[in-house]
Design an enzyme around this catalytic site. Structure first.
Site, mmCIF file in Angstrom:
data_model
loop_
_atom_site.group_PDB
_atom_site.id
_atom_site.type_symbol
_atom_site.label_atom_id
_atom_site.label_comp_id
_atom_site.label_asym_id
_atom_site.label_seq_id
_atom_site.Cartn_x
_atom_site.Cartn_y
_atom_site.Cartn_z
ATOM 1 N N GLN A 23 7.449 -14.428 3.924
ATOM 2 C CA GLN A 23 7.340 -13.603 2.729
ATOM 3 C C GLN A 23 6.875 -14.383 1.505
ATOM 4 O O GLN A 23 6.474 -13.772 0.514
ATOM 5 C CB GLN A 23 8.682 -12.924 2.442
ATOM 6 C CG GLN A 23 9.076 -11.920 3.511
ATOM 7 C CD GLN A 23 10.388 -11.232 3.204
ATOM 8 O OE1 GLN A 23 11.426 -11.607 3.711
ATOM 9 N NE2 GLN A 23 10.347 -10.219 2.361
ATOM 10 N N GLU A 164 19.791 -11.434 10.274
ATOM 11 C CA GLU A 164 19.848 -9.967 10.350
ATOM 12 C C GLU A 164 19.410 -9.418 11.709
ATOM 13 O O GLU A 164 18.372 -8.757 11.833
ATOM 14 C CB GLU A 164 19.015 -9.342 9.229
ATOM 15 C CG GLU A 164 19.592 -9.560 7.843
ATOM 16 C CD GLU A 164 18.980 -8.638 6.793
ATOM 17 O OE1 GLU A 164 18.145 -7.787 7.150
ATOM 18 O OE2 GLU A 164 19.340 -8.771 5.618
ATOM 19 N N ASN A 300 24.687 -10.551 4.543
ATOM 20 C CA ASN A 300 23.770 -9.908 3.602
ATOM 21 C C ASN A 300 24.294 -8.510 3.297
ATOM 22 O O ASN A 300 24.699 -7.785 4.205
ATOM 23 C CB ASN A 300 22.361 -9.802 4.185
ATOM 24 C CG ASN A 300 21.702 -11.161 4.372
ATOM 25 O OD1 ASN A 300 22.220 -12.187 3.944
ATOM 26 N ND2 ASN A 300 20.547 -11.171 5.020
ATOM 27 N N GLU A 378 22.461 -12.783 0.994
ATOM 28 C CA GLU A 378 21.462 -11.958 0.298
ATOM 29 C C GLU A 378 22.171 -10.832 -0.424
ATOM 30 O O GLU A 378 23.008 -10.144 0.160
ATOM 31 C CB GLU A 378 20.430 -11.337 1.254
ATOM 32 C CG GLU A 378 19.394 -12.276 1.795
ATOM 33 C CD GLU A 378 18.357 -11.565 2.658
ATOM 34 O OE1 GLU A 378 18.073 -10.367 2.398
ATOM 35 O OE2 GLU A 378 17.844 -12.193 3.598
ATOM 36 N N SER A 434 6.794 -8.013 0.898
ATOM 37 C CA SER A 434 7.800 -7.228 1.610
ATOM 38 C C SER A 434 7.216 -6.747 2.933
ATOM 39 O O SER A 434 6.089 -6.253 2.979
ATOM 40 C CB SER A 434 8.232 -6.031 0.755
ATOM 41 O OG SER A 434 9.087 -5.178 1.481
ATOM 42 N N LYS A 441 7.339 -3.864 -4.403
ATOM 43 C CA LYS A 441 8.802 -3.911 -4.387
ATOM 44 C C LYS A 441 9.230 -5.317 -4.797
ATOM 45 O O LYS A 441 9.215 -6.243 -3.992
ATOM 46 C CB LYS A 441 9.311 -3.561 -2.984
ATOM 47 C CG LYS A 441 10.798 -3.266 -2.900
ATOM 48 C CD LYS A 441 11.185 -2.861 -1.480
ATOM 49 C CE LYS A 441 12.633 -2.390 -1.424
ATOM 50 N NZ LYS A 441 13.059 -2.061 -0.051
ATOM 51 N N TYR A 443 11.810 -8.166 -6.119
ATOM 52 C CA TYR A 443 13.213 -8.563 -6.120
ATOM 53 C C TYR A 443 13.477 -9.825 -6.945
ATOM 54 O O TYR A 443 14.627 -10.177 -7.174
ATOM 55 C CB TYR A 443 13.674 -8.874 -4.688
ATOM 56 C CG TYR A 443 14.066 -7.700 -3.845
ATOM 57 C CD1 TYR A 443 15.370 -7.221 -3.856
ATOM 58 C CD2 TYR A 443 13.149 -7.084 -2.997
ATOM 59 C CE1 TYR A 443 15.751 -6.154 -3.049
ATOM 60 C CE2 TYR A 443 13.521 -6.018 -2.189
ATOM 61 C CZ TYR A 443 14.824 -5.562 -2.215
ATOM 62 O OH TYR A 443 15.192 -4.506 -1.411
#
Length: 470
Positions: A23, A164, A300, A378, A434, A441, A443
């Site tokens: 990312q 995740e 997270n 996270e 993302s 988007k 963050y």
């Protein structure tokens, strides 16, 4: 929401931020990097490409310095498997090895502790083509990669194996936003999760057998599920959702097996969807051996869900635009996501519910008292932000400050209640690519102008810098 302020943190409590290799790095065809599953999938299916993303491959020194200057003591980042092994069955790429050494040394130079994930949604393309985590031969490939990194990057003292697990499997086999773009394949999703839990266990055993100095664990994205009301059928739906999204993973990680209650409800969901999964002989023995050897756990947390019973055709709509009201989730015998009056949401329809974070932390303490130290690896919120007019303008992201403050307050409250949680990582350090939303988007604590790669400071970064220590 209650009016509160977090002005100080415990002295020994880590405040960090997080990224993921694919990312932020860009440089997808540089220095011998191999092909991962996203390189092919995005080229064929997406208007967004991850190059140069946040250009971290070349700007890591600048970004790590920004983190240090603004009071961040730790950085969660990941290694790209296909940089280290361009051919997952071939030799290590010396250029990539040297690159990651430079990144980790930069962290240490700036007194920023690196927390490193081995796998963050970015399996090699060859692994995807052979079944990804559904193919148990790929577990052996992962252990080879993990062994190399554990032994090579001795400056790293905090290792996460896989990030995740459920988010990855659900993206691949339920919602279809991730390659290979399958939909509502419950057998595949649950089997992939079990195989990843097994891979994690084997990596933990390998870590200790090698005598590696430091801590090791995995990361789960936990989402509490609450019944929308007190009706019996909705309470049962919320229970099944919780087993599917949380308890299955927590049992496998901390117990090394799946409790009778977990298997009962999981089988109810699977049977209703003509699905199943296989636990092979020896799997649980390996997982039980590894469970007490986890020396840290990454959690997270972004949102909780409110659940209503659902029996019918499986349907999911993914909000990829940031226009509220576009998402939906209905899974037969598991439940339907519904909105609860009074609970705010992000533009991407994620419930903002800090109490869910507190509840989950207390639950881990009570149901899994043997758990190791927890880090919230996270937590953050996405906003739609635009480039400021002035070169030195500060971007006002007060909504992000409010979100972080509310959740950090709940972390400290849980800590006061005896939860062994020792750190909080904001997602994310800088704006980044993302997986399913491209670049709108945002963050980050730092705004990235993707055309020039200039970094702009956001108000949230200054707020973090202003936090005091008790």
């Amino acid at each position: 929401m209650e009016n509160l302020q977090v002005k100080a943190l415990p002295k020994e409590f880590l405040l960090g931020t997080a990224t993921a290799a694919y990312q932020v790095e860009g440089a997808t065809r540089v220095d011998g990097k191999g092909i991962n599953m996203w390189d092919v999938y995005l080229q064929e299916n997406s208007p967004f490409l991850p190059d140069p993303a946040s250009d971290f491959y070349y700007r890591y020194e600048e970004d790590i310095a920004l983190a240090a200057e603004h009071g961040l003591q730790a950085l969660r980042l990941s290694i790209s498997w296909v940089r280290i092994f361009p051919d997952i069955d071939g030799d290590a790429n010396v250029l990539a090895v040297h690159y990651y050494h430079r990144v980790f040394q930069s962290c240490l130079k700036h007194n920023v502790i690196p927390f490193v994930s081995l796998h963050h949604f970015d399996s090699p393309q060859k692994m995807l083509e052979t079944g990804d985590w559904l193919n148990r031969e790929n577990i052996d490939r992962f252990i080879r990669y993990a062994r190399f990194c554990f032994q090579e990057f001795t400056e790293v003292k905090h290792w996460f194996t896989i990030n995740e697990l459920m988010s990855l499997a659900a993206g691949q086999y339920i919602g279809g936003q991730f390659p290979p773009n399958h939909h509502f394949q419950l057998s595949e999703a649950i089997q992939a999760n079990h195989n990843m839990l097994l891979a994690h266990a084997l990596a933990v055993l390998e870590f200790h057998q090698l005598g590696i100095e430091g801590k090791v664990g995995c990361i789960h994205a936990l989402k509490p599920g609450y019944p929308i009301d007190g009706q019996k059928e909705n309470i049962l739906a919320a229970k099944r959702y919780d087993v599917y999204n949380n308890k299955f993973l927590l049992d496998g990680t901390f117990l090394g097996y799946y409790s009778e209650d977990t298997l009962f409800h999981l089988n109810q969901i699977l049977e209703a969807n003509n699905s199943s999964f296989i636990i092979e002989d020896g799997d649980l023995e390996i997982m039980k051996r590894a469970a007490p050897l986890n020396t840290m756990f990454g959690m997270n947390y972004y949102r909780s869900e409110f659940i209503r019973e659902y029996k019918g055709e499986n349907r999911q709509e993914f909000n990829s635009t940031g226009i509220k009201g576009q998402s939906s989730f209905k899974l037969n015998a598991l439940g339907e996501f519904v909105k609860k009056p009074g609970i705010p949401t992000t533009d991407w329809d994620w419930n903002i519910y800090p109490q869910g974070l507190f509840d989950m932390l207390l639950r881990i303490k009570e149901e899994y008292p043997q758990h190791p130290v927890i880090y919230l690896t996270e937590n953050g919120t996405a906003l739609k932000e635009v480039k400021p007019e002035g070169e030195n303008d500060i971007i006002d992201d007060s909504k992000r400050i409010r979100y972080i403050e509310q959740h950090l307050h709940k972390v400290l409250e849980a800590r006061d209640r005896g939860v062994n949680i020792q750190g909080y990582f904001i997602w994310s350090l800088q704006d980044q690519f993302s997986w399913a939303n491209g670049y709108n988007k945002r963050y980050g604590l730092f705004f990235v102008d993707y055309e020039t790669q200039k970094r702009y400071i956001k108000k949230s970064a200054l707020w973090v810098k202003g936090l005091k220590r008790n």
